[in-house]
Scaffold this motif. Structure first.
Motif, PDB file in Angstrom:
ATOM      1  N   PHE A 198      12.643   3.786  -7.485  1.00 49.46           N
ATOM      2  CA  PHE A 198      12.534   4.254  -5.829  1.00 49.46           C
ATOM      3  C   PHE A 198      11.170   4.225  -5.470  1.00 49.46           C
ATOM      4  O   PHE A 198      10.672   5.412  -5.898  1.00 49.46           O
ATOM      5  N   TYR A 199      11.599   4.231  -4.053  1.00 47.38           N
ATOM      6  CA  TYR A 199      10.424   4.663  -3.482  1.00 47.38           C
ATOM      7  C   TYR A 199      10.165   5.436  -2.428  1.00 47.38           C
ATOM      8  O   TYR A 199      10.959   5.374  -1.249  1.00 47.38           O
ATOM      9  N   THR A 200       9.537   6.460  -1.987  1.00 47.49           N
ATOM     10  CA  THR A 200       9.292   7.198  -0.803  1.00 47.49           C
ATOM     11  C   THR A 200       8.518   6.883  -0.001  1.00 47.49           C
ATOM     12  O   THR A 200       6.865   6.699  -0.021  1.00 47.49           O
ATOM     13  N   PRO A 201       9.087   6.502   1.731  1.00 48.95           N
ATOM     14  CA  PRO A 201       8.246   6.070   3.025  1.00 48.95           C
ATOM     15  C   PRO A 201       6.896   7.293   3.283  1.00 48.95           C
ATOM     16  O   PRO A 201       6.874   8.004   3.984  1.00 48.95           O
ATOM     17  N   VAL A 202       5.999   7.583   2.362  1.00 44.44           N
ATOM     18  CA  VAL A 202       5.388   8.377   2.480  1.00 44.44           C
ATOM     19  C   VAL A 202       3.258   8.170   2.768  1.00 44.44           C
ATOM     20  O   VAL A 202       3.259   7.078   1.435  1.00 44.44           O
ATOM     21  N   TYR A 248       9.215  -4.756 -14.257  1.00 41.78           N
ATOM     22  CA  TYR A 248       9.587  -4.715 -15.564  1.00 41.78           C
ATOM     23  C   TYR A 248       9.392  -3.581 -15.562  1.00 41.78           C
ATOM     24  O   TYR A 248       9.569  -2.175 -15.717  1.00 41.78           O
ATOM     25  N   GLN A 249       8.248  -2.317 -14.405  1.00 46.52           N
ATOM     26  CA  GLN A 249       7.836  -1.435 -14.376  1.00 46.52           C
ATOM     27  C   GLN A 249       8.255  -0.804 -13.001  1.00 46.52           C
ATOM     28  O   GLN A 249       8.568   0.743 -13.067  1.00 46.52           O
ATOM     29  N   SER A 250       9.279  -1.242 -12.492  1.00 49.52           N
ATOM     30  CA  SER A 250       9.791  -1.070 -11.499  1.00 49.52           C
ATOM     31  C   SER A 250       8.855  -0.398 -10.234  1.00 49.52           C
ATOM     32  O   SER A 250       9.253   0.885  -9.283  1.00 49.52           O
ATOM     33  N   ASN A 251       7.479   0.057 -10.429  1.00 51.24           N
ATOM     34  CA  ASN A 251       7.152   0.374  -9.430  1.00 51.24           C
ATOM     35  C   ASN A 251       6.265  -0.686  -7.952  1.00 51.24           C
ATOM     36  O   ASN A 251       5.102  -0.994  -8.123  1.00 51.24           O
ATOM     37  N   MET A 252       7.017  -0.809  -7.532  1.00 55.62           N
ATOM     38  CA  MET A 252       6.633  -1.596  -6.047  1.00 55.62           C
ATOM     39  C   MET A 252       5.444  -1.386  -5.134  1.00 55.62           C
ATOM     40  O   MET A 252       4.654  -2.265  -4.897  1.00 55.62           O
ATOM     41  N   SER A 301      -1.804 -11.407 -11.015  1.00 58.91           N
ATOM     42  CA  SER A 301      -0.744 -11.953 -11.164  1.00 58.91           C
ATOM     43  C   SER A 301       0.533 -12.119 -12.199  1.00 58.91           C
ATOM     44  O   SER A 301       0.768 -11.181 -11.649  1.00 58.91           O
ATOM     45  N   VAL A 302      -0.562 -11.492 -12.965  1.00 61.33           N
ATOM     46  CA  VAL A 302       0.851 -11.323 -14.084  1.00 61.33           C
ATOM     47  C   VAL A 302       0.752  -9.732 -14.354  1.00 61.33           C
ATOM     48  O   VAL A 302       2.207  -9.571 -14.340  1.00 61.33           O
ATOM     49  N   LEU A 303      -0.176  -8.425 -14.163  1.00 61.99           N
ATOM     50  CA  LEU A 303       0.213  -7.795 -13.806  1.00 61.99           C
ATOM     51  C   LEU A 303       0.799  -6.924 -12.948  1.00 61.99           C
ATOM     52  O   LEU A 303       2.137  -5.891 -12.614  1.00 61.99           O
ATOM     53  N   ILE A 304       1.050  -7.610 -11.615  1.00 65.44           N
ATOM     54  CA  ILE A 304       1.268  -7.683 -10.687  1.00 65.44           C
ATOM     55  C   ILE A 304       3.180  -8.288 -10.734  1.00 65.44           C
ATOM     56  O   ILE A 304       3.649  -6.826  -9.993  1.00 65.44           O
ATOM     57  N   THR A 305       3.699  -8.784 -11.088  1.00 63.05           N
ATOM     58  CA  THR A 305       5.148  -8.903 -11.856  1.00 63.05           C
ATOM     59  C   THR A 305       5.396  -7.858 -12.677  1.00 63.05           C
ATOM     60  O   THR A 305       6.234  -7.568 -12.754  1.00 63.05           O
TER      61      THR A 305
END
Length: 284
Positions: free
Chosen positions: A46-50, A249-253, A240-244
């Motif tokens: 998840f991520y926080t809108p800060v 896979y890391q769930s770090n949007m 581009s591969v690292l972005i995916t």
């Protein structure tokens, strides 16, 4: 309503639909991606809108800067190879009779119809040890034993050049086909060889088209995703591969969004520079 007013109104109406599509499918998603890039990641994906710049600070670390430099260098190399091969090829193609040009153009379009997966697996087979080109070289006596040339940087470069080459031809072909044949004939009359006439007369007259082709292929190669994974090792993976990897896979949007913002912004800047360069050349 007068005729000029009706023409102006119809022109604005014709541009309304593309403008709405551009806003709906590019401006709005890109704006959301910029907003997410300033968010903070939480545990569990998840991520926080800060408002935070931590994602961009992490992207400027040496590890990701090294990947960025590799991606930029690989894209520039692909563009240079496509331009070096594509410019003479397109020039010779444009000098052929029209009936002879059609099969070549159809072949270029056929390559464009291939998916990136098919291109990647085809090149991995050609460069493999068991069924690759090295077996042919062994059969004709050029090599002692078969070798595997994939995965490697050379395999990635060959696959990306093969995929981008038709785009460079399609961009260069209109400019070369409109070229006045008397230019090269005049150079030949003055004693220049065909090669010297091409580089001293043809290339300078088509500088705008060559620069535009380089930038278009560069932007296209900068977004390469599957071919670096299929034909290369992890050290050959592009941004581009690292972005995916970060997004899926890391769930770090937020961090993936920060890298994607930089990738899109770089492409837009290159396109803007190409437009400005072309406008200044035409003004001169």
């Amino acid at each position: 309503m007068s005729a000029p007013a009706r023409t102006n109104a119809s022109g604005q109406a014709a541009l309304a639909f593309p403008a709405v599509m551009l806003a709906a499918f590019f401006v709005v998603p890109f704006g959301l991606m910029i907003a997410v890039s300033f968010f903070s990641r939480e545990q569990g994906g998840f991520y926080t809108p800060v408002l935070t710049t931590a994602n961009y600070q992490r992207f400027l670390s040496w590890f990701f800067a090294d990947i960025l430099l590799f991606s930029v260098g690989l894209s520039a190399l692909v563009s240079a190879v496509c331009l070096t091969i594509g410019a003479p090829f397109t020039y010779l193609l444009s000098r052929l009779p029209r009936r002879s040009q059609v099969p070549w153009l159809v072949a270029m379009m056929a390559v464009l119809s291939l998916s990136e997966v098919i291109i990647g697996f085809a090149w991995s087979t050609l460069l493999s040890r068991t069924a690759g080109l090295s077996n042919l070289f062994v059969a004709i006596g050029l090599m002692d034993g078969p070798e595997a040339w994939s995965p490697s940087f050379t395999a990635v470069l060959c696959g990306m050049v093969y995929q981008a080459f038709p785009y460079s031809i399609l961009v260069l072909y209109p400019a070369f086909s409109r070229l006045d044949p008397s230019l090269s004939e005049a150079a030949r009359t003055l004693g220049a060889s065909p090669v010297r006439a091409f580089f001293n007369v043809i290339v300078p007259s088509l500088r705008n088209a060559l620069v535009a082709t380089f930038i278009i292929v560069f932007v296209f190669a900068l977004g390469a995703y599957l071919l670096p994974q299929l034909l290369g090792r992890p050290q050959h993976w592009t941004l581009s591969v690292l972005i995916t990897d970060q997004a899926v896979y890391q769930s770090n949007m937020p961090f993936a969004a920060a890298m994607a913002v930089f990738l899109v912004a770089s492409s837009l800047i290159l396109v803007l520079l190409s437009t400005m360069f072309g406008g200044r050349r035409e003004a001169k």
